[in-house]
Every structure is written in structure tokens, then in C-alpha cells.
Design an enzyme around this catalytic site. Sequence first.
Site, PDB file in Angstrom:
ATOM      1  N   ARG A 154       0.837  -1.203   0.000  1.00  0.00           N
ATOM      2  CA  ARG A 154       0.000   0.000   0.000  1.00  0.00           C
ATOM      3  C   ARG A 154       0.875   1.258   0.000  1.00  0.00           C
ATOM      4  O   ARG A 154       2.041   1.218   0.402  1.00  0.00           O
ATOM      5  CB  ARG A 154      -0.901   0.021   1.234  1.00  0.00           C
ATOM      6  N   LYS A 178      -1.916  -2.736   8.082  1.00  0.00           N
ATOM      7  CA  LYS A 178      -3.054  -2.305   8.887  1.00  0.00           C
ATOM      8  C   LYS A 178      -3.043  -3.016  10.229  1.00  0.00           C
ATOM      9  O   LYS A 178      -2.607  -4.150  10.351  1.00  0.00           O
ATOM     10  CB  LYS A 178      -4.365  -2.592   8.141  1.00  0.00           C
ATOM     11  N   HIS A 245      -3.010   2.602  -5.630  1.00  0.00           N
ATOM     12  CA  HIS A 245      -3.822   1.399  -5.413  1.00  0.00           C
ATOM     13  C   HIS A 245      -4.050   0.641  -6.719  1.00  0.00           C
ATOM     14  O   HIS A 245      -4.238  -0.583  -6.695  1.00  0.00           O
ATOM     15  CB  HIS A 245      -5.156   1.773  -4.768  1.00  0.00           C
ATOM     16  N   ARG A 248      -1.356  -1.732  -6.932  1.00  0.00           N
ATOM     17  CA  ARG A 248      -1.623  -2.875  -6.037  1.00  0.00           C
ATOM     18  C   ARG A 248      -2.567  -3.859  -6.723  1.00  0.00           C
ATOM     19  O   ARG A 248      -2.360  -5.072  -6.688  1.00  0.00           O
ATOM     20  CB  ARG A 248      -2.212  -2.345  -4.741  1.00  0.00           C
ATOM     21  N   HIS A 271      -4.016  -8.979   3.377  1.00  0.00           N
ATOM     22  CA  HIS A 271      -5.458  -9.015   3.614  1.00  0.00           C
ATOM     23  C   HIS A 271      -5.766  -9.864   4.828  1.00  0.00           C
ATOM     24  O   HIS A 271      -5.154 -10.926   5.033  1.00  0.00           O
ATOM     25  CB  HIS A 271      -6.194  -9.594   2.409  1.00  0.00           C
ATOM     26  N   TYR A 280     -10.007 -10.317  -7.120  1.00  0.00           N
ATOM     27  CA  TYR A 280      -9.025 -10.386  -8.204  1.00  0.00           C
ATOM     28  C   TYR A 280      -9.196 -11.631  -9.072  1.00  0.00           C
ATOM     29  O   TYR A 280      -8.688 -11.675 -10.191  1.00  0.00           O
ATOM     30  CB  TYR A 280      -7.606 -10.334  -7.625  1.00  0.00           C
TER      31      TYR A 280
END
Length: 304
Positions: A154, A178, A245, A248, A271, A280
Site C-alpha cells: 500500500r 493495517k 492502489h 496494487r 489481507h 481479483y
Amino acid sequence: MTLFETFIKYIRYELNLSTHTVLSYSSDLSQFVTFLSGGDCTATLAHNSIDARRITTGDVRAWMASLSAAGLSLRSVHRKLQALRAFFKYAMKTGVIEENPCDSVELAKAKMPLPQYVRPDAMDEVLSEEIDGENFEEVRDSLIVEMLYDTGIRRSELVGLKDSDVSTARGELKVLGKRNKERIVPFAPVLAEKIELYRRLRNREVGDSVVFFVRCNGEPLYPGLVYRVVKNALASTGLEKRSPHVLRHSFASAMLNDGAEINSVKELLGHQNLSATQIYTHITISELKHNYQQAHPRATKKGG
């Protein structure tokens, strides 16, 4: 302090949700409080007359209906319902209520648009653009684009990289994602060479640095600068959206199209849930269809 306010503190400081998510939830809950107050725009999350124990499923449904009637997109309505679900889950966790009034509220599924991405051949053209190998900014900007595409990290993770997080000897990045979750992301020797070139120029221009990516004055990058670098670099792709993004998305779709296992891609992207990675697979199917249309001799043959 009201329950609404303690919930915002909880998701910010204990769950470590992103600033964007915290602001979105705070805004959504403020709108809900205003709705419960009969449209009183002065009502805030500190409005003491709002008792979570008296909020019903009917209140939630009525707000959802009012949002739809106002022309809000289904996706936005879903997000606001998600904010309410999280709030009432917290109210249950703290013992204020026994049941979540959102549990029986169902909305039509919002159609998720496929993420935009750059095809590998177009990305090869972007990355093969000639640069001045002795120009610090040109080398840095080229490396920003290639690192985002080669690793799928990211923008915030790239900005936060420390110099010690980048090991060309091992071909690895140590990324802080995150919820302060660390992960290791590998990279190829070709990227390692460009990292060493950048380091040499950076140390020559600004001296040793704790932060990996810096500006000419030695200060760390900021998100807006990274966005502009990527947007300019992807100008030749013709994409309407040209953001970090998108790189990404391009990384993930390229990995899956080349046969990578979806759980591996999930771990590389950081994730938490597989469902976030599964979008995806739709890109992969779309790419297969495109390749079929381009390559199969009977793909464009019309029936007689």
C-alpha cells in the site's frame, strides 16, 4: 462521554482502524444521530438524549430507506449500515444492549465494480522508460512505481518503510500494515539493483537516513507526492484512474494470472480475509476472456 464517543475512541485506539475508516464511521454515526433527532443538524455524537437501548430495527430500516430515497448509492448505504453494525456490536460487547438491531436488516447486494489495473505489457512499457541514472529524483520516482507494482504494498506502507526494513541481501521488505501487523514481502533481484542505485544516490544527496524513501531535503515522503508520481508515470496507459492502489490491483491480478495460489496472494497483500482477495479472481477471468478473444481463431467468427 456518550456510547457513540467511546465507540469512536475504541475503533481508533484499540482496533487501530485507519484514519479514513474512523472518520467515515464517525460521519455515518453523526448522520444517524441527526436522523434520530428528527433532522436536528446540531445533534452530535455527544448528544446525550440518544439512548442506544431504545434504538430499534425499525429505526435502522427507516434510516436506510431515507438514504435510498435521497438518491444515495447502494454501495454507500451498505457502508453506513456496516458502521451501524459495528457500533451496535460494540454496544453488545460493553453490555449496553443484548441484541444488535441491525442483524435482521438486509439490503440488496451492491454490484462491486472490478478494480482497475494495468496490463503487464503496458506496465513493462512504463517501467522501461529511460531515466537519468544520476538524477536522485528520477531514480527515486522510478523506484516508487516499480516497488509498488513488484510488491503490491500500500501507499501508506511504502511511505512508512524504514531503511532497515529493506534488505537487498535477502530480497525482502518488512512491511507494517493495517492494525500494526507486520509481514514479509519478497522482491526480485532486478528490484534489488534499483534499490541499491537509489540508496547510493540518496546517501550522496542527503546522507544516511532512517527512513527509506526521502525527498531532496531529507524529509520523508508524503502520500500526495507518491500519488502524483504514480499518476504521472501511468499517463501513457490511458487509464482514467491512475493511483498507487491501481498498482496494487495490477500486482494482484498479474500474480493470479501467472498461476499464483490465492492464499499466497492474500498473505502478500496483507489481507485479513480471503474475501478481500477474491475480487481479483474476477479480473483473472476477465483477462482470460480478453486473451481468448484476441487469440482464438474462432473467437470473432460470427454465426451464420
